[in-house]
Design an enzyme around this catalytic site. Structure first.
Site, PDB file in Angstrom:
ATOM      1  N   LEU A 117       0.976  -1.150  -0.038  1.00 27.73           N
ATOM      2  CA  LEU A 117       0.169  -0.074  -0.073  1.00 27.73           C
ATOM      3  C   LEU A 117       0.903   1.168   0.142  1.00 27.73           C
ATOM      4  CD1 LEU A 117      -2.756  -1.089   2.530  1.00 27.73           C
ATOM      5  CD2 LEU A 117      -3.143  -0.948   0.255  1.00 27.73           C
ATOM      6  N   HIS A 134      -3.909  -3.220 -12.681  1.00 27.44           N
ATOM      7  CA  HIS A 134      -4.658  -4.208 -11.518  1.00 27.44           C
ATOM      8  C   HIS A 134      -5.363  -5.290 -12.749  1.00 27.44           C
ATOM      9  CE1 HIS A 134      -6.869  -5.415  -7.949  1.00 27.44           C
ATOM     10  NE2 HIS A 134      -7.926  -5.305  -8.702  1.00 27.44           N
TER      11      HIS A 134
END
Length: 214
Positions: A117, A134
């Site tokens: 993250l 993604h």
């Protein structure tokens, strides 16, 4: 069209006929990867083929055994290991990443399979210049195990998305998407393999498109 061809076909939005850049100056890329580095390789191939006017300044990887580092070495790109396990907080880790990216004069940060993250530290240092890829058609199936999520939901079409990253996980303005049909006998492994083929296609396009929009 054969079944295999149909399974691999994609719809790319928006359609981009080439990666040609308006500026004559190559984009200075810093690529961040955690694993195999196949998207790093796709970007390097696009640059070598003259399809993307860019140069890879550095690869940053966070797992000591990441194959991405070997790919970088084979391409003559310096690879820097920054192991997140050595830092007491995500912010301290990102401070070190930013320092290293600046050391290599990076303009754009490409998250090519980066499994950490991001914090405000990195996002503020490269505002609107962080691109992520993604394995889903965002906004569907954010987060980890996106391919497994798609299979569990029973969708007939999934795919991948290249987008400008923001602090919210797998969010931000979409640059390019590619759709991949889900076959009745697909496993997470077979479906992910076909999605990755499309990731390799759209990520260099997304980099060029993002730069043109600046």
């Amino acid at each position: 069209m054969s079944e295999i061809d149909a399974a691999s076909a994609s719809l790319i939005v928006p359609q981009i006929p080439s990666y040609e850049m308006k500026s004559s100056n190559p984009l200075k890329l810093g690529i961040m990867a955690s694993g195999n580095g196949s998207n790093f390789e796709a970007i390097a191939q696009a640059i070598a083929a003259g399809q993307l006017n860019a140069q890879i300044q550095v690869l940053i990887y966070n797992n000591p055994g990441a194959k991405a580092a070997m790919r970088a070495a084979n391409r003559g790109v310096e690879a820097v290991l920054l192991n997140h396990r050595d830092y007491k907080s995500r912010e301290k880790f990102d401070h070190q990443i930013v320092e290293k990216l600046r050391q290599y004069d990076v303009e754009w940060v490409i998250l090519a399979g980066w499994m950490r993250l991001l914090t405000k530290v990195l996002m503020d240092a490269f505002t609107d210049k962080v691109i992520n890829v993604h394995p889903s058609l965002l906004p569907s199936f954010k987060g980890i195990h996106a391919v497994e999520q798609a299979l569990a939901a029973g969708v007939k079409i999934t795919g991948c998305t290249a987008h400008l990253a923001c602090l919210e996980v797998d969010s931000g303005p979409i640059l390019v998407q590619a759709a991949v049909p889900v076959l009745p006998d697909d496993t997470a492994e077979t479906l992910h393999a076909r999605i990755q083929i499309q990731e390799h296609r759209i990520l260099p396009q997304a980099i060029a498109l993002a730069a043109q929009r600046r």
